[in-house]
Write a protein that holds these residues in place. Structure first.
Motif, PDB file in Angstrom:
ATOM      1  N   ARG A 106       0.865  -1.196   0.000  1.00 29.63           N
ATOM      2  CA  ARG A 106       0.000   0.000   0.000  1.00 29.63           C
ATOM      3  C   ARG A 106       0.892   1.234   0.000  1.00 29.63           C
ATOM      4  O   ARG A 106       1.928   1.252   0.681  1.00 29.63           O
ATOM      5  CB  ARG A 106      -0.875   0.036   1.250  1.00 29.63           C
ATOM      6  N   ARG A 133      -4.886  -9.605   8.598  1.00 28.97           N
ATOM      7  CA  ARG A 133      -5.891  -9.913   7.584  1.00 28.97           C
ATOM      8  C   ARG A 133      -6.380 -11.349   7.760  1.00 28.97           C
ATOM      9  O   ARG A 133      -7.576 -11.625   7.749  1.00 28.97           O
ATOM     10  CB  ARG A 133      -5.255  -9.709   6.202  1.00 28.97           C
ATOM     11  N   ALA A 307     -14.747   0.427   5.243  1.00 31.11           N
ATOM     12  CA  ALA A 307     -14.745  -0.356   4.009  1.00 31.11           C
ATOM     13  C   ALA A 307     -16.084  -1.034   3.765  1.00 31.11           C
ATOM     14  O   ALA A 307     -16.439  -1.320   2.625  1.00 31.11           O
ATOM     15  CB  ALA A 307     -13.629  -1.406   4.070  1.00 31.11           C
ATOM     16  N   GLY A 308     -16.827  -1.295   4.848  1.00 35.07           N
ATOM     17  CA  GLY A 308     -18.018  -2.126   4.691  1.00 35.07           C
ATOM     18  C   GLY A 308     -19.348  -1.402   4.649  1.00 35.07           C
ATOM     19  O   GLY A 308     -20.372  -2.011   4.322  1.00 35.07           O
ATOM     20  N   THR A 311     -19.609   1.109   0.751  1.00 35.52           N
ATOM     21  CA  THR A 311     -19.602   0.278  -0.459  1.00 35.52           C
ATOM     22  C   THR A 311     -20.937  -0.449  -0.652  1.00 35.52           C
ATOM     23  O   THR A 311     -21.561  -0.345  -1.715  1.00 35.52           O
ATOM     24  CB  THR A 311     -18.477  -0.765  -0.366  1.00 35.52           C
ATOM     25  N   VAL A 376      -8.660   0.346  -4.636  1.00 34.87           N
ATOM     26  CA  VAL A 376      -7.911   0.997  -3.563  1.00 34.87           C
ATOM     27  C   VAL A 376      -6.449   0.932  -4.020  1.00 34.87           C
ATOM     28  O   VAL A 376      -6.003  -0.129  -4.461  1.00 34.87           O
ATOM     29  CB  VAL A 376      -8.112   0.236  -2.229  1.00 34.87           C
ATOM     30  N   HIS A 378      -2.670   0.316  -4.682  1.00 29.60           N
ATOM     31  CA  HIS A 378      -1.629  -0.593  -4.200  1.00 29.60           C
ATOM     32  C   HIS A 378      -0.289   0.121  -4.346  1.00 29.60           C
ATOM     33  O   HIS A 378      -0.210   1.239  -4.854  1.00 29.60           O
ATOM     34  CB  HIS A 378      -1.587  -1.855  -5.063  1.00 29.60           C
ATOM     35  N   PRO A 436     -15.691  -6.358  -9.027  1.00 28.40           N
ATOM     36  CA  PRO A 436     -15.931  -5.189  -8.171  1.00 28.40           C
ATOM     37  C   PRO A 436     -15.179  -5.251  -6.852  1.00 28.40           C
ATOM     38  O   PRO A 436     -14.990  -4.233  -6.193  1.00 28.40           O
ATOM     39  CB  PRO A 436     -17.442  -5.238  -7.921  1.00 28.40           C
ATOM     40  N   SER A 438     -12.093  -6.390  -6.640  1.00 28.50           N
ATOM     41  CA  SER A 438     -10.687  -6.489  -7.030  1.00 28.50           C
ATOM     42  C   SER A 438     -10.259  -7.962  -6.994  1.00 28.50           C
ATOM     43  O   SER A 438     -11.105  -8.862  -6.831  1.00 28.50           O
ATOM     44  CB  SER A 438      -9.826  -5.609  -6.119  1.00 28.50           C
ATOM     45  N   ARG A 442      -4.947  -8.750  -1.850  1.00 28.71           N
ATOM     46  CA  ARG A 442      -5.606  -7.655  -1.139  1.00 28.71           C
ATOM     47  C   ARG A 442      -7.076  -7.544  -1.523  1.00 28.71           C
ATOM     48  O   ARG A 442      -7.742  -6.567  -1.167  1.00 28.71           O
ATOM     49  CB  ARG A 442      -4.914  -6.314  -1.428  1.00 28.71           C
ATOM     50  N   CYS A 444     -11.029  -7.652  -1.639  1.00 29.67           N
ATOM     51  CA  CYS A 444     -11.894  -7.248  -0.524  1.00 29.67           C
ATOM     52  C   CYS A 444     -12.026  -8.338   0.544  1.00 29.67           C
ATOM     53  O   CYS A 444     -12.407  -9.467   0.256  1.00 29.67           O
ATOM     54  CB  CYS A 444     -13.281  -6.901  -1.067  1.00 29.67           C
TER      55      CYS A 444
HETATM   56  C1  HEM Z   1     -20.421  -4.181  -2.340  1.00 23.17           C
HETATM   57  C2  HEM Z   1     -19.616  -4.032  -1.334  1.00 23.17           C
HETATM   58  C3  HEM Z   1     -18.110  -3.944  -1.392  1.00 23.17           C
HETATM   59  C4  HEM Z   1     -17.285  -3.645  -2.442  1.00 23.17           C
HETATM   60  C5  HEM Z   1     -17.669  -3.299  -3.866  1.00 23.17           C
HETATM   61  C6  HEM Z   1     -15.932  -3.690  -1.934  1.00 23.17           C
HETATM   62  C7  HEM Z   1     -14.803  -3.456  -2.701  1.00 23.17           C
HETATM   63  C8  HEM Z   1     -13.512  -3.484  -2.211  1.00 23.17           C
HETATM   64  C9  HEM Z   1     -12.341  -3.210  -3.009  1.00 23.17           C
HETATM   65  C10 HEM Z   1     -12.321  -2.875  -4.485  1.00 23.17           C
HETATM   66  C11 HEM Z   1     -11.271  -3.310  -2.183  1.00 23.17           C
HETATM   67  C12 HEM Z   1      -9.802  -3.058  -2.535  1.00 23.17           C
HETATM   68  C13 HEM Z   1      -9.096  -4.359  -2.857  1.00 23.17           C
HETATM   69  C14 HEM Z   1      -7.682  -4.120  -3.297  1.00 23.17           C
HETATM   70  O1  HEM Z   1      -6.956  -3.391  -2.640  1.00 23.17           O
HETATM   71  O2  HEM Z   1      -7.286  -4.636  -4.363  1.00 23.17           O
HETATM   72  C15 HEM Z   1     -11.765  -3.635  -0.861  1.00 23.17           C
HETATM   73  C16 HEM Z   1     -10.954  -3.825   0.249  1.00 23.17           C
HETATM   74  C17 HEM Z   1     -11.446  -4.093   1.511  1.00 23.17           C
HETATM   75  N1  HEM Z   1     -12.759  -4.331   1.863  1.00 23.17           N
HETATM   76 FE1  HEM Z   1     -14.331  -4.281   0.614  1.00 23.17          FE
HETATM   77  N2  HEM Z   1     -15.960  -3.992  -0.606  1.00 23.17           N
HETATM   78  C18 HEM Z   1     -17.273  -4.178  -0.227  1.00 23.17           C
HETATM   79  C19 HEM Z   1     -17.743  -4.522   1.023  1.00 23.17           C
HETATM   80  C20 HEM Z   1     -16.966  -4.749   2.134  1.00 23.17           C
HETATM   81  C21 HEM Z   1     -17.456  -5.139   3.434  1.00 23.17           C
HETATM   82  C22 HEM Z   1     -18.919  -5.420   3.785  1.00 23.17           C
HETATM   83  C23 HEM Z   1     -16.380  -5.190   4.275  1.00 23.17           C
HETATM   84  C24 HEM Z   1     -16.320  -5.515   5.756  1.00 23.17           C
HETATM   85  C25 HEM Z   1     -16.690  -6.534   6.327  1.00 23.17           C
HETATM   86  C26 HEM Z   1     -15.210  -4.857   3.489  1.00 23.17           C
HETATM   87  C27 HEM Z   1     -13.926  -4.811   3.979  1.00 23.17           C
HETATM   88  C28 HEM Z   1     -12.806  -4.554   3.222  1.00 23.17           C
HETATM   89  C29 HEM Z   1     -11.461  -4.464   3.774  1.00 23.17           C
HETATM   90  C30 HEM Z   1     -11.069  -4.604   5.255  1.00 23.17           C
HETATM   91  C31 HEM Z   1     -10.616  -4.191   2.700  1.00 23.17           C
HETATM   92  C32 HEM Z   1      -9.100  -4.005   2.742  1.00 23.17           C
HETATM   93  C33 HEM Z   1      -8.413  -5.308   2.406  1.00 23.17           C
HETATM   94  C34 HEM Z   1      -6.906  -5.181   2.413  1.00 23.17           C
HETATM   95  O3  HEM Z   1      -6.403  -4.076   2.450  1.00 23.17           O
HETATM   96  O4  HEM Z   1      -6.222  -6.221   2.405  1.00 23.17           O
HETATM   97  N3  HEM Z   1     -15.606  -4.595   2.201  1.00 23.17           N
HETATM   98  N4  HEM Z   1     -13.129  -3.759  -0.909  1.00 23.17           N
END
Ligand code: HEM
Length: 501
Positions: A106, A133, A307-308, A311, A376, A378, A436, A438, A442, A444
Motif C-alpha cells: 500500500r 488480515r 470499508a463495509g 460500499t 484501492v 496498491h 468489483p 478487485s 488484497r 476485498c
Molecule cells: C459491495 C460491497 C463492497 C465492495 C464493492 C468492496 C470493494 C472493495 C475493493 C475494491 C477493495 C480493494 C481491494 C484491493 O486493494 O485490491 C476492498 C478492500 C477491503 N474491503 Fe471491501 N468492498 C465491499 C464490502 C466490504 C465489506 C462489507 C467489508 C467488511 C466486512 C469490506 C472490507 C474490506 C477491507 C477490510 C478491505 C481491505 C483489504 C486489504 O487491504 O487487504 N468490504 N473492498
C-alpha cells in the motif's frame, strides 16, 4: 589562428559553471529511472505533474483516453508522486494475482497516515498486514460468513429496514440515509454485537461524523499531492476537521471496547468481532512485539466500518435507481421472486440458485454502478520488471476497475443496463470478468459478507416494493459522483408497497 588558453579557461568561473551544469545533467540522465523504461505516459510538469491531462475532478474518462494512447500500463504523476495505472482485466490480473507478492503493498498516503497512524488492515502492508488480515478473515468466517448465524442477524436488520421503508411509501424519498444506517447496523452487529436504533442520537452523530470523514478523505487528493498545505493557517483543506472527526470515531470504538472488557470481567461472553479479538490480545500478552493490540483493534473497527458501510449501501442505492429506470427488468425480478418466495417467505442464501435473474440484476448493478471504480491504490514492495517495463519500489499502482467494467469487448453496449448478459444459454449465472471486489491477495476482505448483504437486501426490497422515480424529479446523471466510491447523484423515488400473489 584561434588558440585555447588553458590557464584562462580553468580560472574562468563561467566555464566552471557550465561544467557543473553539464555534469549534473549527465548524472541526472544516467541515473534517471526512465532509461530503464518506465511505463510511458503524458508529460509531467514541475510541481503539478500530469494533472493538466487528467481533467478537472472525474478522472475516469481521461484515464481511459490515456490508456488508448499509451497502452494498458502507463505512468502519470500526481504532483511529484509517480503512479502507474493498470487498464483492463488481463493486466490487473497479471499484476495482482500472478505477481501478487510484489504488487500487494500500500502506498504511503498522507491523509490516511495521519488518521490511522499505520494501524488497521486497509492501509498497512507486509507481515503485519498479512497476519491481521488472516485473523480478521478467520473471525468473520467463524462468525458466520457463508453460514446461517450471520444470515440470521442480517435478516433481523432487514426486517427493521423494510419497516422503515414502509413508513416512507407513496411520497418522494431519497433513500440514502435509511439504507446507510441499516447497512452500518449490520457491521455494528458483527463488530459490536448489537444494532442501534435508527433514531438514536449517538448513532446519528456517529454516522454524520463518519460521512464527513469519508467525504474529506474522498476529496483529499489535493492535500495528498501538496501535503505542505497542512502548515497553512486555518483549516481550508479540512485536515484539522479530519483529525477531530477521526478522534471522535476512535473514542466511540474505544468506549464500546471498554464495555466489552468490563462485560468479560463480569464473566459475560459476547459473540462478536471485538470479543473474539480481545481474547486473542489476552492470549498474546506475553508474545514479544505481538501485532494484536488494543490500538490495532480500534483501527480494525474503523476499517470494517469504513470499508463495509459505504460500499454496500452505495450498491443498494444504485440498485434502487436502476430499478426505477428499468421497469421491464424490475417486473422480471418481481416475477421471479414471487414464484420462488411468494410475498412473505424470508429470503435465504440457498434461494440464490433459484433466483438467477435477480442475481444477474445485482451483478449488473455492480458492473454499471462501478462502486469502487479505481479500486484501492496498491504499491510495489520492490523494484519490478512488469510487461517489459521497470516499476521502482514504492510506486503507487491504480487498478482501473472501471476500465474492466465498461470494456465493450467484454460487455457489448456497456452503457446499457442489461442483467441478461450474466446469464448463459441455460439461464445459469456466468460472472465473466466482473471484479468489483478487485483480485489477488488484497482482494476485498468482506466480499463474502457483502455478497450475502446485497442478495438478502435486494431480494427483500424487491419482494416488498416497487420503485419509480418520483414525479417531477428528473433522472440523475448516471455517471455518478466520484469520491472514494462512485455514488449516484441524489435522486428521489416513489416507494410503492407491493401485494404480490
Ligand atoms: C459491495 C460491497 C463492497 C465492495 C464493492 C468492496 C470493494 C472493495 C475493493 C475494491 C477493495 C480493494 C481491494 C484491493 O486493494 O485490491 C476492498 C478492500 C477491503 N474491503 Fe471491501 N468492498 C465491499 C464490502 C466490504 C465489506 C462489507 C467489508 C467488511 C466486512 C469490506 C472490507 C474490506 C477491507 C477490510 C478491505 C481491505 C483489504 C486489504 O487491504 O487487504 N468490504 N473492498
Amino acid at each position: 589562428m584561434i588558440g585555447i588558453d588553458m590557464d584562462a579557461s580553468i580560472s574562468n568561473p563561467q566555464i566552471w559553471l557550465i561544467g557543473i551544469i553539464v555534469f549534473f545533467l549527465a548524472y541526472n540522465y544516467l541515473t534517471k529511472e526512465s532509461w530503464k523504461r518506465l511505463p510511458p505516459g503524458p508529460p509531467s510538469l514541475p510541481l503539478i505533474g500530469s494533472l493538466p491531462f487528467l481533467g478537472s475532478s472525474d478522472i475516469r474518462e481521461p484515464l481511459r483516453k490515456l490508456a488508448n494512447k499509451y497502452g494498458d500500463v502507463f505512468t502519470i504523476y500526481l504532483g511529484s508522486r509517480r503512479v502507474v495505472v493498470l487498464d483492463g482485466y488481463d493486466v490487473i490480473h497479471d499484476a495482482f494475482v500472478k505477481n501478487a507478492k510484489v504488487f500487494s503493498g500500500r502506498p504511503n498516503i498522507f491523509t490516511i497516515k495521519i488518521i490511522t497512524g499505520g494501524y488497521g488492515i486497509v492501509s498497512t502492508e507486509g507481515e503485519f498486514c498479512r497476519e491481521q488480515r488472516r485473523y480478521a478473515l478467520h473471525i468473520l468466517r467463524d462468525f458466520g460468513v457463508g453460514r446461517s448465524k450471520l444470515e440470521g442477524r442480517m435478516l433481523e436488520e432487514i426486517t427493521f429496514f423494510i419497516q422503515e421503508m414502509e413508513k416512507n411509501t407513496d411520497k418522494p424519498l431519497y433513500p440514502q440515509a435509511i439504507i446507510q444506517k441499516s447497512v452500518a447496523n449490520v457491521i455494528a452487529s458483527v463488530t459490536f454485537g448489537k444494532r442501534m436504533n435508527y433514531e438514536d442520537p449517538i448513532f446519528t452523530k456517529f454516522m454524520e461524523t463518519f460521512n464527513r470523514n469519508f467525504r474529506v478523505i474522498g476529496s483529499s487528493g489535493f492535500i495528498n499531492i501538496f501535503p505542505f498545505v497542512r502548515y497553512l493557517p486555518g483549516d481550508l483543506f479540512h485536515i484539522k476537521q479530519l483529525q477531530r472527526d477521526y478522534d471522535y470515531l476512535i473514542s466511540e470504538y474505544q468506549r464500546i471496547i471498554d464495555e466489552h472488557k468490563k462485560a468479560a470481567k463480569e464473566g459475560k461472553q459476547d459473540d462478536d468481532f471485538i470479543s473474539v479479538y480481545l481474547k486473542k490480545i489476552e492470549e498474546e500478552k506475553n508474545v514479544e512485539d505481538s501485532s494484536f493490540t488494543e490500538k490495532q483493534l480500534v483501527c480494525l473497527c474503523n476499517d470494517l466500518f469504513s470499508a463495509g458501510t459505504e460500499t454496500s449501501s452505495t450498491t443498494l442505492e444504485w440498485a434502487i435507481l436502476f430499478m426505477s429506470l428499468n421497469s421491464d427488468t424490475q417486473a422480471r425480478v418481481h416475477a421471479e421472486i414471487d414464484d420462488v418466495l411468494g410475498n412473505d417467505a424470508l429470503p435465504s442464501m440457498h434461494h440464490r440458485i433459484q433466483l438467477p435473474f435477480t442475481e444477474a440484476t445485482i451483478l449488473e448493478t455492480q458492473r454499471l454502478g462501478n462502486i469502487v471504480p479505481l479500486g484501492v491504490p496498491h504499491a510495489v514492495t520492490e523494484d519490478v520488471y512488469f510487461r517489459d517495463y521497470f516499476i521502482p519500489k514504492g510506486t503507487m499502482i491504480i487498478p482501473n476497475l472501471y476500465s474492466v467494467h465498461i470494456h465493450p469487448e467484454l460487455w457489448p453496449e456497456p452503457e446499457k443496463f442489461k442483467p441478461e448478459r450474466f446469464l448463459d444459454s441455460d439461464g445459469n449465472i456466468d460472472q465473466k470478468e466482473l471484479i468489483p471486489f478487485s483480485v489477488g491477495k488484497r482482494q476485498c476482505l468482506g466480499e463474502g459478507m457483502a455478497k450475502m448483504e446485497l442478495f438478502l437486501y435486494f431480494t427483500s426490497m424487491m419482494q416488498h416494493f416497487n420503485f419509480k422515480l418520483a414525479p417531477g424529479c428528473p433522472a440523475p446523471n448516471m455517471k455518478g459522483l466520484l469520491g472514494l466510491t462512485n455514488t449516484p447523484e441524489p435522486f428521489h423515488v416513489l416507494v410503492e408497497k407491493r401485494n404480490s400473489k
